[in-house]
Design an enzyme around this catalytic site. Structure first.
Site, mmCIF file in Angstrom:
data_model
loop_
_atom_site.group_PDB
_atom_site.id
_atom_site.type_symbol
_atom_site.label_atom_id
_atom_site.label_comp_id
_atom_site.label_asym_id
_atom_site.label_seq_id
_atom_site.Cartn_x
_atom_site.Cartn_y
_atom_site.Cartn_z
ATOM 1 N N ASP A 230 87.971 66.152 45.387
ATOM 2 C CA ASP A 230 88.224 65.147 46.626
ATOM 3 C C ASP A 230 89.469 64.413 45.945
ATOM 4 O O ASP A 230 89.553 63.545 45.340
ATOM 5 C CB ASP A 230 87.140 64.192 46.947
ATOM 6 C CG ASP A 230 87.548 63.500 48.065
ATOM 7 O OD1 ASP A 230 88.774 63.380 48.582
ATOM 8 O OD2 ASP A 230 86.408 63.300 48.867
ATOM 9 N N SER B 107 83.480 59.180 54.463
ATOM 10 C CA SER B 107 84.736 58.489 53.943
ATOM 11 C C SER B 107 84.768 57.039 54.324
ATOM 12 O O SER B 107 84.037 56.251 53.651
ATOM 13 C CB SER B 107 85.807 59.300 54.892
ATOM 14 O OG SER B 107 87.166 58.651 54.205
ATOM 15 N N HIS C 61 87.896 66.611 50.149
ATOM 16 C CA HIS C 61 87.327 65.525 51.185
ATOM 17 C C HIS C 61 86.960 65.964 52.169
ATOM 18 O O HIS C 61 85.559 65.372 52.950
ATOM 19 C CB HIS C 61 88.542 64.590 51.453
ATOM 20 C CG HIS C 61 87.921 63.222 51.942
ATOM 21 N ND1 HIS C 61 87.158 62.344 51.416
ATOM 22 C CD2 HIS C 61 88.164 62.600 53.143
ATOM 23 C CE1 HIS C 61 86.981 61.361 52.244
ATOM 24 N NE2 HIS C 61 87.622 61.485 53.172
#
Length: 735
Positions: free
Chosen positions: A679, A603, A711
Site C-alpha cells: 500500500d 481508508s 491500497h
C-alpha cells in the site's frame, strides 16, 4: 476497559489464493459473497468514445483491441475502419489497449503493454498512426516505453517523458531531441508529477503546448530533499515474482509525510525553434504547490495555478512563456482549505476562464477575463455546482448540481439570453453528462437506488432528443431483483441533521431483533448517501440477517460549506460524535439489538472506524473492522494531511487528538485490521504501529494481511476475501 472480556487473538493470516488450508466454512463465505462484490457486481458501461474535433463523429476500440472504428455520432452508423492492426503499413502490433486522437484529427496515438506506476500514471509502448496514409510507427525508436505523451495542436510533434526527462518527437522530420537532461530517479522529474501531486492533485501530466505550437511548457519537480520511503515487496501467488519468493524485493520512492519537505516545483518554457529553456520566476515565496498549468487560446498566456502550503490561498498567474513575464490575475482564499475543484477543475474558455468558489457558502461558478476582471457569477443558490460541462455557441452554460437536494444530481442548462435555468433531467436520481466538442451531442448517465445505470446518447437541441441507448443494465436489475435495497432516512447529532440510508434484512420482520453493521467513509467532501445504484457487500449482509446503516457525518460533501469545514484542524472529532450518536439512535429502533452493533470502513473509513471504536464514553460498538486505516495523520502525506490539519508544528494538539494510535487505551471492542503490504498510499506502518501500541498495553486485535496488494486490495478475487473475512468476523462477534 477490561480487555479480558474481548475474545480475540492476534492472527497474521496471509492471503494465498491457491492454498488448501482455508476451512470449508470460510471458503463458503468467500464464494457466497462473490456475486455482490467487484468484479462480479460490475455494471455495463457505454463503449469508450473518442470524439473527432468537430463532435460529429467518434472513434471506438473494437474487436478485442484490433480495430478502431469511426462512427457517425447522430446515427451510430459505421463511417470507416480507421485502424486495423492487421492492415497497417510499416509496423504491425497484435492489439491496442487505448488511444487518443490529435487535436487536428489527422493522427491517432495508440498504446499497448501498459504498466502502472501509481494510481493514475503508467508507461506503455506508444505508436503514432497517420490516418490518411495508414502508417503506424513507434513513437520513439530510442525509448521503448514512454509516459504521458502529448500531441501538439497541429499534430506534427509529440512531447513525452522517459526516465524522468522530456523528449520531443518531430514527426515531419522524423527526429527526436531531448528537452531536458537533468532527470534522475528520486531526484528530478520533468513533465510528470511526483507521487504526492499525482495522488492528491489528481494529475498524471504536467506539460502544455502553446496553441501555435511554438512553445512547450512544463513543471519540474525537484524531490531530492524529500525523504525516501522504503517498502518490502513480498511474494504473492496472485502476481508471482519468482525472485521475491526467497528474498523480498524493495520499493523505494519519495513520500513526504505531514510537516516534512515537499518537492520544489518550477515552471519552464521550451522554445521549439531555438531549443532554449527558460525558467519562470514567481516572486511570492509562499507558493508551495503548482497543481495545474494550461494555455488559454492565445499563445502568449500560460495560466499557472498556485497554492500556499496551507492550501487556503490560490493565486492564478498569466505568464508569457517567451518573456517569462508574470502577472497575477486572480486570488481566492478562505479561512479553511480551498475545495479541490477550485484549482483542479478550472475551465479555460476562449475569452474567459471559469472557476469554482464557495465564497457564498455553496460551490458556484464565476467567470473571469484573462486580465483578471470578474465578468460575473454564473450560478447561485443554496446548492452546489458539482460539475461544469461548458458553454455552447449561443453562450448557454451546462452543469451538474445538487439543486434537488444533496442526495440527487441534476444536469441543467442556464440560458444566456434570459438567465432561465432549464433542468435537462428529472430531479429524483443521479444524472451526469459528457458533452462532445461543439456541445451538440452528449451522453447522459442515469442511476438511482432502484435503477442500475443507463447511458443514453442525446441530441442537444431546444427540445432534448434521445438518439439511442448506449448501455443498459436490465440483466443486472434481474440478477439483484430480490436483494434488499437502500432506504433513505435521517438522524440527529448535536442538533444537526445527517443524511443516512438503511438496508433491512431480506424477509424483514419488525418484531425481530437484528444485529447492525454501520459502514462509512467520512472523509472531508466525500459522500456515501446518494440516490445512485450500488450493489456490494452491504446488500449481501442484509441478505444474511443484518441491518446495514450508513450516515454521512459532519465534514462530508453535498451540503453547505459550514457543514464540511467544521472538521478543520480537528479530523475525527465531529465524525466520531456523529457516528456514536447515530449508533445510539439505531440501538433504540424496535427491530435492532443494541448490544450487537458493529462498524467498518476502508481508508479514511478505516481511520474513522478506529476513532469510533475508541470513543471513551458509553461506546455503542460491539465489533469493528478497519481496512487500510490511517492511524496518525503524521504518517500520511503532506498535501492531504495538511489540507485539513495544517502541519504538526502548527497544530500539535489537533494531531494528537485526531490520531487513533493515541486512543488505544479506550478501544472498546474486538477489532480486525486488514491491509495490503504494498500500500503506497496508506502505508502498512499505520497498522503495524497501531498493533505495536496495543501489544505494549497488553491488548489484543486480529489482523489479516494481503501480500503484494496495494491500497485497493484488488485482483485474483481479493475483494471477496476482504469482505468474506469481514463478514466472518462480524458473524463471530455480533451474532
Amino acid at each position: 476497559m477490561n480487555f479480558k472480556s474481548i475474545i480475540s487473538v492476534i492472527s497474521f493470516s496471509l492471503l494465498s489464493l491457491g492454498a488448501t488450508t482455508v476451512s470449508a466454512r470460510k471458503a463458503d463465505i468467500v464464494r457466497d459473497i462473490e456475486p455482490y462484490v467487484y468484479p462480479q457486481n460490475a455494471v455495463n458501461h457505454a463503449p469508450a468514445m473518442q470524439f473527432a474535433p468537430d463532435g460529429m463523429t467518434y472513434y471506438a476500440l473494437t474487436d478485442g483491441g484490433k480495430k478502431i472504428i469511426q462512427y457517425d455520432t447522430a446515427s451510430g452508423n459505421q463511417v470507416a475502419v480507421t485502424l486495423d492492426v492487421e492492415k497497417t503499413r510499416e509496423t504491425k502490433i497484435p492489439s491496442i489497449q487505448g488511444f487518443t486522437i490529435s487535436e487536428d484529427g489527422s493522427r491517432l496515438m495508440v498504446y499497448r503493454n501498459r504498466e502502472m506506476i501509481y494510481r493514475r500514471s503508467f508507461t506503455a509502448e506508444y505508436y503514432l498512426f497517420e490516418i490518411k496514409r495508414n502508417i503506424l510507427l513507434p513513437l520513439s525508436p530510442e525509448h521503448p516505453r514512454q509516459q504521458a505523451p502529448v500531441i501538439s495542436p497541429d499534430g506534427k510533434m509529440v512531447a513525452f517523458v522517459a526516465d524522468n526527462n522530456i523528449y520531443l518527437r518531430k514527426l515531419v522530420f522524423n527526429t527526436e531531441v531531448a528537452v531536458t537532461t537533468d532527470g534522475k530517479k528520486n531526484e528530478i522529474i520533468n513533465g510528470v508529477p511526483d507521487w504526492t501531486y499525482e495522488e492528491e492533485f489528481s494529475t498524471n501530466c504536467s506539460m502544455a503546448w502553446s496553441p501555435d505550437c511554438s512553445t512547450l511548457c512544463f513543471i519540474k519537480y525537484n524531490e531530492s530533499k524529500v525523504p525516501l520511503y522504503n517498502m518490502e515487496e513480498y511474494f504473492s501467488y496472485c502476481r508471482p515474482v519468482q525472485e521475491h519468493e526467497l528474498y523480498p524485493g524493495m520499493m523505494q520512492y519519495k513520500y513526504p509525510v505531514a510537516g516534512d519537505v515537499n518537492s520544489t516545483v518550477s515552471v519552464h518554457s521550451y522554445d521549439i525553434d531555438t531549443r532554449k529553456l527558460k525558467k519562470v520566476t514567481f516572486e511570492d515565496k509562499n507558493i508551495e504547490y503548482i497543481p495545474r498549468i494550461a494555455y488559454r487560446p492565445a499563445s502568449d498566456q500560460l495560466i499557472v495555478t498556485t497554492l500556499n502550503r496551507e492550501q487556503t490561498r490560490m493565486e492564478v498567474f498569466s505568464v508569457n512563456p517567451k518573456s517569462t513575464v508574470v502577472k497575477s490575475i486572480l486570488v481566492e482564499q478562505d479561512k479553511a482549505w480551498l475545495p479541490c475543484p477550485a484549482y483542479e477543475d478550472m475551465v479555460i474558455e476562449k475569452d474567459n476562464f471559469v472557476v469554482y468558489s464557495s465564497r457564498s457558502g455553496y460551490a458556484h461558478l464565476y467567470s473571469y477575463s484573462y486580465a483578471g476582471a470578474l465578468i460575473g457569477q454564473l450560478t447561485s443558490g443554496e446548492y452546489n455546482i458539482t460539475e461544469y460541462y461548458g458553454k455552447d455557441a449561443a453562450g448557454n452554460i451546462y452543469y451538474q448540481s445538487t439543486s434537488a437536494g444533496p442526495l440527487n444530481r441534476v444536469v441543467s442548462m442556464k440560458e444566456a439570453k434570459t438567465g432561465k435555468i432549464v433542468d435537462l433531467t428529472p430531479t429524483d436520481a443521479t444524472y451526469s453528462a459528457s458533452f462532445a466538442p461543439g456541445m451538440k451531442f452528449y451522453t447522459l448517465k442515469s442511476s438511482s437506488v432502484q435503477q442500475a445505470p443507463v447511458v443514453t446518447l442525446m441530441l442537444n437541441e431546444k427540445k432534448q432528443k434521445e438518439l439511442r441507448v448506449l448501455a443498459e443494465n436490465r440483466s443486472v436489475m434481474d440478477k439483484y431483483r430480490s436483494v434488499p435495497k437502500r432506504e433513505f432516512t435521517t438522524f440527529e447529532s448535536d442538533g444537526v441533521t445527517l443524511n443516512a440510508y438503511i438496508i433491512k434484512p431480506a424477509d424483514f420482520n419488525p418484531s425481530k431483533k437484528y444485529p447492525v453493521i454501520m459502514t462509512q467513509y467520512s472523509g472531508p467532501g466525500s459522500q456515501q448517501v446518494l440516490n445512485a445504484w450500488s450493489m456490494d457487500w452491504q446488500n449481501f449482509a442484509a441478505m444474511n440477517g443484518y441491518v446495514v446503516v450508513c450516515a454521512d457525518a459532519r465534514g462530508t460533501g453535498g451540503r453547505d460549506r459550514a457543514f464540511e469545514t467544521i472538521v478543520y484542524k480537528n479530523l475525527g472529532h465531529y465524525e466520531t460524535i456523529d457516528h456514536v450518536n447515530v449508533a445510539r439512535q439505531v440501538a433504540r429502533l424496535p427491530y435492532v439489538d443494541g448490544s450487537r452493533i458493529g462498524i467498518t470502513g476502508w481508508s479514511y473509513g478505516g481511520y474513522e472506524t478506529l476513532m469510533a471504536a475508541s470513543y471513551p464514553d458509553n461506546n455503542p460498538f460491539a465489533a469493528a473492522v478497519s481496512i487500510a486505516p490511517v492511524t496518525d495523520w503524521r504518517f500520511y502525506d503532506t498535501v492531504y494531511a495538511e489540507r485539513y490539519m495544517l502541519t504538526p508544528e502548527m497544530n500539535s494538539d489537533g494531531y494528537k487528538e485526531s490520531a487513533p494510535i493515541n486512543h488505544t487505551a479506550s478501544l472498546h471492542c474486538p477489532l480486525l485490521m486488514m491491509f495490503g503490504t504494498m500500500d503506497d498510499n496508506v502505508h502498512p506502518a499505520n497498522t503495524l504501529n497501531y498493533v505495536s501500541k496495543l501489544q505494549m498495553e497488553g491488548q489484543f486485535c486480529d489482523m489479516f494481511v494481503f501480500p503484494a496488494m496495494n491500497h485497493s486490495i484488488n485482483g485474483c478475487g481479493a475483494r471477496a476475501v476482504v469482505y468474506g473475512k469481514m463478514m466472518d468476523y462480524f458473524n463471530k462477534n455480533l451474532k
